[in-house]
Write a protein that holds these residues in place. Structure first.
Motif, PDB file in Angstrom:
ATOM      1  N   LEU A  44       8.125  10.645   4.859  1.00  0.00           N
ATOM      2  CA  LEU A  44       7.937   9.525   5.793  1.00  0.00           C
ATOM      3  C   LEU A  44       6.773   8.670   5.298  1.00  0.00           C
ATOM      4  CD1 LEU A  44       8.576   8.276   8.615  1.00  0.00           C
ATOM      5  CD2 LEU A  44       7.073   9.967   9.617  1.00  0.00           C
ATOM      6  N   GLY A  45       6.915   7.357   5.454  1.00  0.00           N
ATOM      7  CA  GLY A  45       5.924   6.457   4.867  1.00  0.00           C
ATOM      8  C   GLY A  45       4.798   6.052   5.782  1.00  0.00           C
ATOM      9  N   SER A  46       4.771   6.581   7.005  1.00  0.00           N
ATOM     10  CA  SER A  46       3.712   6.174   7.940  1.00  0.00           C
ATOM     11  C   SER A  46       3.571   7.233   9.032  1.00  0.00           C
ATOM     12  CB  SER A  46       4.074   4.811   8.541  1.00  0.00           C
ATOM     13  OG  SER A  46       2.997   4.335   9.316  1.00  0.00           O
ATOM     14  N   HIS A  66       0.816  -1.219   0.000  1.00  0.00           N
ATOM     15  CA  HIS A  66       0.000   0.000   0.000  1.00  0.00           C
ATOM     16  C   HIS A  66       0.847   1.264   0.000  1.00  0.00           C
ATOM     17  CE1 HIS A  66       1.237  -0.499   4.143  1.00  0.00           C
ATOM     18  NE2 HIS A  66       0.740   0.678   4.482  1.00  0.00           N
ATOM     19  N   LYS A  67       2.142   1.140   0.279  1.00  0.00           N
ATOM     20  CA  LYS A  67       2.978   2.332   0.484  1.00  0.00           C
ATOM     21  C   LYS A  67       2.993   3.256  -0.733  1.00  0.00           C
ATOM     22  CE  LYS A  67       4.385   1.153   4.628  1.00  0.00           C
ATOM     23  NZ  LYS A  67       4.435   1.923   5.831  1.00  0.00           N
ATOM     24  N   LEU A  68       2.767   2.695  -1.896  1.00  0.00           N
ATOM     25  CA  LEU A  68       2.819   3.521  -3.114  1.00  0.00           C
ATOM     26  C   LEU A  68       1.749   4.627  -3.089  1.00  0.00           C
ATOM     27  CD1 LEU A  68       4.389   3.799  -5.766  1.00  0.00           C
ATOM     28  CD2 LEU A  68       2.848   2.139  -6.815  1.00  0.00           C
ATOM     29  N   ALA A  76      -0.632  -2.906  12.338  1.00  0.00           N
ATOM     30  CA  ALA A  76      -0.279  -1.529  12.671  1.00  0.00           C
ATOM     31  C   ALA A  76       1.204  -1.426  13.005  1.00  0.00           C
ATOM     32  CB  ALA A  76      -1.128  -1.037  13.835  1.00  0.00           C
ATOM     33  N   GLY A  77       1.917  -0.722  12.132  1.00  0.00           N
ATOM     34  CA  GLY A  77       3.328  -0.416  12.377  1.00  0.00           C
ATOM     35  C   GLY A  77       3.382   1.019  12.861  1.00  0.00           C
ATOM     36  N   GLY A  78       3.182   1.942  11.913  1.00  0.00           N
ATOM     37  CA  GLY A  78       3.010   3.349  12.272  1.00  0.00           C
ATOM     38  C   GLY A  78       1.548   3.739  12.143  1.00  0.00           C
ATOM     39  N   GLY A  79       0.745   2.835  11.569  1.00  0.00           N
ATOM     40  CA  GLY A  79      -0.701   3.037  11.556  1.00  0.00           C
ATOM     41  C   GLY A  79      -1.297   3.504  10.242  1.00  0.00           C
ATOM     42  N   SER A  80      -0.502   3.557   9.154  1.00  0.00           N
ATOM     43  CA  SER A  80      -1.055   4.206   7.960  1.00  0.00           C
ATOM     44  C   SER A  80      -2.073   3.348   7.207  1.00  0.00           C
ATOM     45  CB  SER A  80       0.057   4.685   7.020  1.00  0.00           C
ATOM     46  OG  SER A  80       0.655   3.623   6.331  1.00  0.00           O
ATOM     47  N   ASN A  81      -1.797   2.048   7.060  1.00  0.00           N
ATOM     48  CA  ASN A  81      -2.773   1.257   6.281  1.00  0.00           C
ATOM     49  C   ASN A  81      -4.067   1.115   7.054  1.00  0.00           C
ATOM     50  OD1 ASN A  81      -3.353  -1.823   7.040  1.00  0.00           O
ATOM     51  ND2 ASN A  81      -1.280  -1.353   7.731  1.00  0.00           N
ATOM     52  N   LEU A  82      -3.946   0.861   8.357  1.00  0.00           N
ATOM     53  CA  LEU A  82      -5.167   0.702   9.149  1.00  0.00           C
ATOM     54  C   LEU A  82      -5.923   2.030   9.204  1.00  0.00           C
ATOM     55  CD1 LEU A  82      -7.111  -0.813  10.943  1.00  0.00           C
ATOM     56  CD2 LEU A  82      -5.583  -0.406  12.885  1.00  0.00           C
ATOM     57  N   LEU A 117      -5.039  -6.487   3.413  1.00  0.00           N
ATOM     58  CA  LEU A 117      -3.882  -7.299   3.014  1.00  0.00           C
ATOM     59  C   LEU A 117      -2.922  -6.330   2.328  1.00  0.00           C
ATOM     60  CD1 LEU A 117      -2.804 -10.207   3.042  1.00  0.00           C
ATOM     61  CD2 LEU A 117      -3.435 -10.309   0.635  1.00  0.00           C
ATOM     62  N   THR A 118      -1.998  -5.807   3.126  1.00  0.00           N
ATOM     63  CA  THR A 118      -1.229  -4.657   2.667  1.00  0.00           C
ATOM     64  C   THR A 118      -0.172  -4.990   1.634  1.00  0.00           C
ATOM     65  OG1 THR A 118       0.150  -4.966   4.624  1.00  0.00           O
ATOM     66  CG2 THR A 118      -1.549  -3.267   4.726  1.00  0.00           C
ATOM     67  N   GLY A 119       0.303  -6.228   1.602  1.00  0.00           N
ATOM     68  CA  GLY A 119       1.365  -6.474   0.628  1.00  0.00           C
ATOM     69  C   GLY A 119       1.768  -7.932   0.500  1.00  0.00           C
ATOM     70  N   PRO A 151       1.598 -13.668   1.516  1.00  0.00           N
ATOM     71  CA  PRO A 151       1.451 -12.362   2.169  1.00  0.00           C
ATOM     72  C   PRO A 151       2.742 -11.861   2.810  1.00  0.00           C
ATOM     73  CG  PRO A 151       0.550 -14.084   3.574  1.00  0.00           C
ATOM     74  CD  PRO A 151       1.013 -14.773   2.323  1.00  0.00           C
ATOM     75  N   ALA A 152       2.881 -10.544   2.903  1.00  0.00           N
ATOM     76  CA  ALA A 152       4.005  -9.951   3.625  1.00  0.00           C
ATOM     77  C   ALA A 152       3.851 -10.297   5.113  1.00  0.00           C
ATOM     78  CB  ALA A 152       3.991  -8.433   3.450  1.00  0.00           C
ATOM     79  N   PRO A 153       4.965 -10.425   5.822  1.00  0.00           N
ATOM     80  CA  PRO A 153       4.868 -10.721   7.259  1.00  0.00           C
ATOM     81  C   PRO A 153       4.034  -9.672   7.990  1.00  0.00           C
ATOM     82  CG  PRO A 153       7.135 -10.989   6.521  1.00  0.00           C
ATOM     83  CD  PRO A 153       6.371 -10.413   5.366  1.00  0.00           C
ATOM     84  N   GLY A 174       9.598  -6.235   9.458  1.00  0.00           N
ATOM     85  CA  GLY A 174      10.382  -5.004   9.612  1.00  0.00           C
ATOM     86  C   GLY A 174       9.537  -3.757   9.623  1.00  0.00           C
ATOM     87  N   GLY A 175       8.449  -3.769   8.873  1.00  0.00           N
ATOM     88  CA  GLY A 175       7.590  -2.588   8.781  1.00  0.00           C
ATOM     89  C   GLY A 175       6.771  -2.337  10.033  1.00  0.00           C
ATOM     90  N   LEU A 176       6.796  -3.275  10.970  1.00  0.00           N
ATOM     91  CA  LEU A 176       6.036  -3.068  12.212  1.00  0.00           C
ATOM     92  C   LEU A 176       6.973  -2.784  13.382  1.00  0.00           C
ATOM     93  CD1 LEU A 176       3.353  -5.935  11.927  1.00  0.00           C
ATOM     94  CD2 LEU A 176       3.297  -3.640  10.963  1.00  0.00           C
ATOM     95  N   ARG A 177       8.258  -2.605  13.083  1.00  0.00           N
ATOM     96  CA  ARG A 177       9.232  -2.394  14.165  1.00  0.00           C
ATOM     97  C   ARG A 177       9.414  -0.903  14.434  1.00  0.00           C
ATOM     98  NH1 ARG A 177      14.541  -4.026  12.976  1.00  0.00           N
ATOM     99  NH2 ARG A 177      14.933  -4.471  15.148  1.00  0.00           N
TER     100      ARG A 177
HETATM  101  C1  LIG Z   1       3.449  -4.605   3.721  1.00  0.00           C
HETATM  102  C2  LIG Z   1       3.388  -3.670   4.873  1.00  0.00           C
HETATM  103  N1  LIG Z   1       2.285  -3.663   5.634  1.00  0.00           N
HETATM  104  C3  LIG Z   1       2.174  -2.849   6.690  1.00  0.00           C
HETATM  105  C4  LIG Z   1       3.209  -2.014   7.060  1.00  0.00           C
HETATM  106  C5  LIG Z   1       3.043  -1.184   8.289  1.00  0.00           C
HETATM  107  O1  LIG Z   1       2.945   0.165   8.082  1.00  0.00           O
HETATM  108  P1  LIG Z   1       1.646   0.989   8.453  1.00  0.00           P
HETATM  109  O2  LIG Z   1       1.296   0.667   9.861  1.00  0.00           O
HETATM  110  O3  LIG Z   1       2.057   2.385   8.256  1.00  0.00           O
HETATM  111  O4  LIG Z   1       0.583   0.576   7.497  1.00  0.00           O
HETATM  112  C6  LIG Z   1       4.372  -1.972   6.290  1.00  0.00           C
HETATM  113  C7  LIG Z   1       5.453  -1.028   6.631  1.00  0.00           C
HETATM  114  O5  LIG Z   1       6.509  -1.031   6.092  1.00  0.00           O
HETATM  115  C8  LIG Z   1       4.459  -2.815   5.160  1.00  0.00           C
HETATM  116  O6  LIG Z   1       5.541  -2.822   4.411  1.00  0.00           O
END
Ligand SMILES: Cc1ncc(COP(=O)(O)O)c(C=O)c1O
Length: 457
Positions: A229-231, A113-115, A265-271, A414-416, A383-385, A338-341
């Motif tokens: 910043l991505g999130s 979804h980051k795009l 939820a990593g930084g919260g953007s997709n949710l 399903l973000t990625g 799916p992405a982790p 990694g994106g949730l760290r």
């Molecule tokens: C595939 C995927 N999902 C979710 C996230 C979490 O980010 P956010 O909480 O901003 O959606 C990331 C962050 O890198 C990601 O790469």
């Protein structure tokens, strides 16, 4: 009604405006603070770091709908609208009466979804005449997305990539290089912030907080350069609202409405983006869905963090945000998601959670990969982790429905995709994947270092 496996909206059904959830929040998140003056930050304070249009979006809590510029819509149309999928096979595998839907955002080269926000941020930077951008990336999806967007708008990009991911996923770096981005493993010796972190801990595997410090430093010390910043930020949640707006239109077309909306939820953007229009309904009393944020047990900012003012980066250079945080010095264990760290959480999500509009759960990574593997076999998407946290959240809710016999409607993001996460999948399959859960003592160290904001905590 006969519900198809996949519903694709048509191009002209794609939203032409983003939705700004803050406009409907009864209480606003506490303001960002300027750490120099300890006063609420104003738009101009952000200009040295962010481009102006984005600084404006960051501060705008009033404009409910914001037009998406045509140039952004044109690039969105390359991979949007994204499909809303009914997970029939997963439902069957679980034997649940629940109806499970997911919005699949992995259908572009960045794999996530980051795009959606990368395109917007690169566009506004170009419009302002900036000559380069910097950013951080955790899992690599955000860096890849921004590299794609910067290549499209012809803006040179430097990406500080969390060292743990840089080592786990060398091909992520290779993809970013295809789009001409310069990728540096963080912490690095190219910035003062990086050198300081390495001096304390030469083996530091990095964190999003460290990488942000390096990227911000590079931006403020380079002429014509800004940081993106991505999130976490309000502007990113705004851009990601396209996920929720499309989901809502698609569900309406099917005569459906979610009882439960779930996102990792990593930084919260997709949710934040997925739930935005449904949360609007809840805030305005039109519906009462549940919202569940799913985070890793190794980095439990909502479920075990403090709601306090904190820096957004490890180097303590950014404005202070009131959010659920584990402390900006908290370095999560090298979990594969990694994106949730990230030590903090979007101030919007934090406020909604604090005010009881949203729930949160945390899961260990082996459980998450069990769900990911089951999902892959049922739905033919690897799916992405990060996304797999939401899958497990949905599975758990669907299993509760099995017990209670209720046919709830579940929507998750399903973000990625996880094609660059094969080291993680291998570790899971051969039984070497550990589960790290920080002790209370680990967390206390982070809380002890929280900044004091007079009259605000
Ligand atoms: C595939 C995927 N999902 C979710 C996230 C979490 O980010 P956010 O909480 O901003 O959606 C990331 C962050 O890198 C990601 O790469």
């Amino acid at each position: 009604m006969n519900i198809p496996h996949r519903l694709y909206l048509t191009e002209d059904q794609m939203p032409k405006q983003w939705y700004n959830l803050r406009a409907d929040m009864k209480e606003q998140p506490d303001p960002m603070m300027n750490p120099g003056t300890m006063q609420p930050a104003v738009e101009e304070d952000l200009y040295p770091v962010f481009c102006k249009a984005l600084a404006h979006q960051e501060m705008d809590a009033e404009t409910r709908y914001i037009d998406i510029p045509d140039e952004i819509l044109d690039m969105y149309k390359i991979y949007r609208p994204s499909p809303l999928v009914r997970a029939y096979n997963l439902e069957k595998e679980l034997g649940t009466p629940a109806k499970i839907y997911y919005k699949f955002e992995g259908n572009n080269t960045s794999g996530s979804h980051k795009l959606n926000s990368a395109i917007a941020q690169a566009y506004y930077a170009k419009e302002q005449g900036l000559t380069s951008l910097t950013t951080e990336t955790g899992a690599g999806q955000w860096g890849t997305a921004l590299a794609e967007a910067c290549a499209y708008f012809h803006i040179p990009l430097t990406v500080f990539m969390v060292k743990a991911s840089y080592q786990q996923k060398p091909f992520r770096k290779a993809v970013m290089s295809v789009f001409d981005a310069q990728v540096i493993a963080s912490p690095s010796d190219t910035t003062q912030a990086g050198r300081k972190i390495l001096a304390n801990d030469p083996d530091c595997t990095g964190s999003l907080g460290c990488a942000i410090s390096e990227a911000v430093e590079k931006a403020v010390t380079t002429e014509g350069c800004r940081y993106v910043l991505g999130s976490v930020l309000n502007q990113v949640l705004l851009h990601q609202s396209i996920i929720g707006l499309e989901s809502k239109t698609a569900m309406e077309q099917l005569g459906e409405y979610p009882d439960i909306v779930i996102g990792c939820a990593g930084g919260g953007s997709n949710l934040g983006g997925l739930m935005a229009p449904f949360m609007q309904d809840k805030l305005l009393g039109r519906a009462d869905p549940r919202f569940i944020a799913v985070e890793p047990a190794s980095c439990p900012s909502l479920t075990r963090g403090r709601y306090a003012y904190d820096f957004c980066d490890t180097g303590k250079t950014t404005p202070l945000a009131k959010m659920y945080t584990l402390g900006s010095g908290f370095i999560p264990s090298p979990n594969h998601a990694g994106g949730l760290r990230y030590h903090g959480m979007s101030p919007i999500l934090s406020k909604l959670y604090h005010d009881g509009y949203m729930e949160a759960v945390a899961y260990e990574q082996t459980k998450v990969f069990e769900a990911a593997t089951m999902f892959a076999k049922c739905e033919t998407i690897l799916p992405a982790p990060e996304s797999s946290h939401a899958i497990l959240g949905a599975v758990e809710e669907a299993l509760k429905c099995k017990e209670s016999g209720e046919a709830k409607t579940i929507l998750f993001g399903l973000t990625g995709t996880g094609y660059f996460d094969m080291t993680a999948y291998d570790a899971f399959r051969n039984g070497t994947m550990p589960d790290y859960i920080p002790t209370d003592e680990d967390l206390r160290r982070g809380f002890d270092a929280l900044p004091q904001v007079p009259g605000r905590d």
